[in-house]
Design a protein around this motif. Sequence first.
Motif, PDB file in Angstrom:
ATOM      1  N   GLU A  75       0.826  -1.202   0.000  1.00 18.08           N
ATOM      2  CA  GLU A  75       0.000   0.000   0.000  1.00 18.08           C
ATOM      3  C   GLU A  75       0.865   1.259   0.000  1.00 18.08           C
ATOM      4  OE1 GLU A  75      -2.316   0.247   3.531  1.00 18.08           O
ATOM      5  OE2 GLU A  75      -0.697  -0.347   4.854  1.00 18.08           O
ATOM      6  N   THR A  76       0.389   2.292  -0.688  1.00 15.95           N
ATOM      7  CA  THR A  76       1.063   3.586  -0.712  1.00 15.95           C
ATOM      8  C   THR A  76       0.761   4.331   0.575  1.00 15.95           C
ATOM      9  OG1 THR A  76       0.957   3.723  -3.118  1.00 15.95           O
ATOM     10  CG2 THR A  76       1.299   5.780  -1.922  1.00 15.95           C
ATOM     11  N   VAL A  77       1.812   4.712   1.312  1.00 14.46           N
ATOM     12  CA  VAL A  77       1.648   5.411   2.586  1.00 14.46           C
ATOM     13  C   VAL A  77       1.534   6.909   2.361  1.00 14.46           C
ATOM     14  CG1 VAL A  77       2.713   5.882   4.836  1.00 14.46           C
ATOM     15  CG2 VAL A  77       2.924   3.609   3.784  1.00 14.46           C
ATOM     16  N   LEU A 127       7.983  10.656 -14.987  1.00 23.82           N
ATOM     17  CA  LEU A 127       7.284  11.734 -15.686  1.00 23.82           C
ATOM     18  C   LEU A 127       6.375  12.559 -14.794  1.00 23.82           C
ATOM     19  CD1 LEU A 127       6.432   9.865 -19.017  1.00 23.82           C
ATOM     20  CD2 LEU A 127       8.307  11.447 -18.565  1.00 23.82           C
ATOM     21  N   ASN A 128       5.731  11.929 -13.802  1.00 22.41           N
ATOM     22  CA  ASN A 128       4.824  12.726 -12.971  1.00 22.41           C
ATOM     23  C   ASN A 128       5.527  13.354 -11.775  1.00 22.41           C
ATOM     24  OD1 ASN A 128       5.118  10.710 -11.074  1.00 22.41           O
ATOM     25  ND2 ASN A 128       3.005   9.992 -11.165  1.00 22.41           N
ATOM     26  N   LYS A 129       6.849  13.131 -11.666  1.00 24.04           N
ATOM     27  CA  LYS A 129       7.698  13.844 -10.694  1.00 24.04           C
ATOM     28  C   LYS A 129       7.175  13.686  -9.265  1.00 24.04           C
ATOM     29  CE  LYS A 129       7.078  17.597 -13.049  1.00 24.04           C
ATOM     30  NZ  LYS A 129       6.326  16.945 -14.140  1.00 24.04           N
ATOM     31  N   ARG A 130       6.901  12.433  -8.894  1.00 20.43           N
ATOM     32  CA  ARG A 130       6.435  12.150  -7.539  1.00 20.43           C
ATOM     33  C   ARG A 130       7.191  10.963  -6.946  1.00 20.43           C
ATOM     34  NH1 ARG A 130       2.352  14.857  -9.756  1.00 20.43           N
ATOM     35  NH2 ARG A 130       0.924  16.028  -8.414  1.00 20.43           N
ATOM     36  N   VAL A 131       7.350  11.019  -5.621  1.00 17.80           N
ATOM     37  CA  VAL A 131       7.937   9.901  -4.884  1.00 17.80           C
ATOM     38  C   VAL A 131       6.817   9.195  -4.131  1.00 17.80           C
ATOM     39  CG1 VAL A 131       9.534   9.198  -3.066  1.00 17.80           C
ATOM     40  CG2 VAL A 131      10.163  11.032  -4.611  1.00 17.80           C
ATOM     41  N   ARG A 132       6.717   7.897  -4.317  1.00 20.75           N
ATOM     42  CA  ARG A 132       5.743   7.097  -3.576  1.00 20.75           C
ATOM     43  C   ARG A 132       6.459   6.402  -2.420  1.00 20.75           C
ATOM     44  NH1 ARG A 132       1.160   4.538  -6.179  1.00 20.75           N
ATOM     45  NH2 ARG A 132       0.381   5.932  -7.797  1.00 20.75           N
ATOM     46  N   LYS A 133       5.933   6.533  -1.207  1.00 21.84           N
ATOM     47  CA  LYS A 133       6.393   5.747  -0.063  1.00 21.84           C
ATOM     48  C   LYS A 133       5.443   4.565   0.073  1.00 21.84           C
ATOM     49  CE  LYS A 133       7.133   5.905   4.954  1.00 21.84           C
ATOM     50  NZ  LYS A 133       7.051   6.753   6.177  1.00 21.84           N
ATOM     51  N   ILE A 134       5.981   3.344  -0.052  1.00 18.12           N
ATOM     52  CA  ILE A 134       5.146   2.142  -0.115  1.00 18.12           C
ATOM     53  C   ILE A 134       5.531   1.178   1.003  1.00 18.12           C
ATOM     54  CG2 ILE A 134       4.564   0.120  -1.526  1.00 18.12           C
ATOM     55  CD1 ILE A 134       5.086   1.854  -3.997  1.00 18.12           C
ATOM     56  N   LYS A 135       4.519   0.676   1.692  1.00 14.74           N
ATOM     57  CA  LYS A 135       4.707  -0.358   2.707  1.00 14.74           C
ATOM     58  C   LYS A 135       4.435  -1.706   2.049  1.00 14.74           C
ATOM     59  CE  LYS A 135       2.982  -1.879   7.253  1.00 14.74           C
ATOM     60  NZ  LYS A 135       4.309  -1.987   7.878  1.00 14.74           N
ATOM     61  N   TYR A 136       5.427  -2.603   2.063  1.00 15.56           N
ATOM     62  CA  TYR A 136       5.272  -3.904   1.417  1.00 15.56           C
ATOM     63  C   TYR A 136       5.655  -5.076   2.326  1.00 15.56           C
ATOM     64  CZ  TYR A 136      10.337  -3.864   0.858  1.00 15.56           C
ATOM     65  OH  TYR A 136      11.686  -3.839   1.101  1.00 15.56           O
TER      66      TYR A 136
END
Length: 568
Positions: A299-301, A557-566
């Motif tokens: 899930e994306t935090v 391209l969308n210039k975002r960082v996703r923090k993901i809990k896996y």
Amino acid sequence: MMDPRTSSQDVMRCDMCETAVVQMHCDTCLANLCSACVGNHIISDESKDHKVVKFQARKSTPLYPTCTTHNKEPCEMYCKQCNIPFCLSCIASKQHLGHELSKVLQVVREKKDMITKQRNELIDTIYPTYQGIAFDVQNRMIHLEKEHGDLSTAITKHGEDWHREIDKLVKKLKAEVDEMKNIQLQTLQKHLDEILKNISEIKDEINSLETVIDTNDLSKLFGVKVNVSRYRKLPHKIMPSLPKFIPRIGHKEELSKLFGALSSNSLTSDKHGYSMMTIQKSPEAGSSLSGKQLLDEPETVTTIKIDIYSLIPYFYIVSCLSDKEIWTSGNDGTMKLYSINQGSLLKSITTKSGNMPSNIAVTKSGDLVYTDNIDRTVNIVKNEKIEEVIRLQNWVPKGVCCTSSDDLLVIMYSDDNKQTKVVRYSGSTEKQTIQFDDKGKPLYSSGFHILRYITENRNLDICVSDDGAGAVVVVNQAGKLRFRYTGHAPAPKNKPFDPRGITTDSQSHILTADFNNDCVHIIDKNGQFLSYINCGLNDPFGLCTDTNDNLFVAQLLNKRVRKIKYLN
């Protein structure tokens, strides 16, 4: 080249005139002098008490320490209780009244005798002993390398025997599948032939009836026989029963026991006052990681938007400074530090050359490292000041990572685009080069346009994502190839594996961004595929993990960082 003034093949020359033969020596300045230059030497620095003696008597004049209390008087006495030298004026001041005193020269002689004995013991006994021990250990290492090689060969041969038996079993099962398929196809084909025959007869009936309908010959009309009821009863529907292959997944442990296991090995010391025992786990035990487990649905935090000021902005790389801050980099020549929780920009640093950094990393001490492929440099940022650590010639740096031993691993390609290698640096000193496998073949693909990223796993394996080869290439600490991972089918978009950023976690998982399939691959330390992370990712590029095993994904391209809990 040896200085001709001090060479054993020439006489000693004066340090002042550099031509005359040495006859005198200043014990104060440690200068070699000819007789004519003694006066000039003394007046050259009148602040010193020059002790000039014959050259043969050099270093014979004791240079007493000076007293800090009494105007730098020479300390010719020594207090054994205070363990310090002192001058004659100190005696008069009764600073050491009642203490055991001795002359400094006597203490020096005793000290030199003790040092001489220790030096002789080192030269005559300890040093040769250590040389013998080193030679013995080297021989043991050579023998150990051979024995472990033979052990690996035996395991490989046993595995090949198993593969042959498994291939026979697979071939037999596939033959049975083909036979079942042919029987069912023949049955269905016979059924289809009957249906097609009925279709042809029905068409004939239709033509016959249409002829009668259009005629004015009443005798033909009364003589027609309609057989529609024959076709109202439809044929049976034949449903083939498909066989199923049921793999015995629950018997992997049993299979491992049947295949064989390694006994424990040990390292023991002898006659050195210590002992060490290491237990080598069997393969099946090593494959089961304790502690954290992969989540069924990562899930994306949180999501952090990155500001990039470029005509066509791209966002490539992330690297964790801490669990609260991450460094980022794009194609605008700056490296930005962001707060993870607030998503706010904390700091921005422009590269020394103004070029876009090829890759960034963070050292154990928290300093930022980046590569500049145009400037051919590896640089470190300390207190916001940029220092050049490495400058390459004939090679171009790409990926970089900091190791657990605080070395730098840099992956680079040659100017002619024909070679790629990994080099380990301690500071600016080259310690190791990794380029070829045991057969002399290149480990990595070549070319300036190929993207390459690098990381070190917890077991000290060196992991490189090589998009030119469409593979993750993993070697051990010594640089020997362990495995290549080339993707796992079916991928989310069923496109070829296209690796980009790479990172590892506390469980020694290797995580790689797959740009083509908008996902992240998770494999174990031995190259076995475990899972995909999707989470609605778009063009994933750079990766990093924090100390809590959260994954950070840079999206191009969308210039975002996703923090993901896996991991749970």
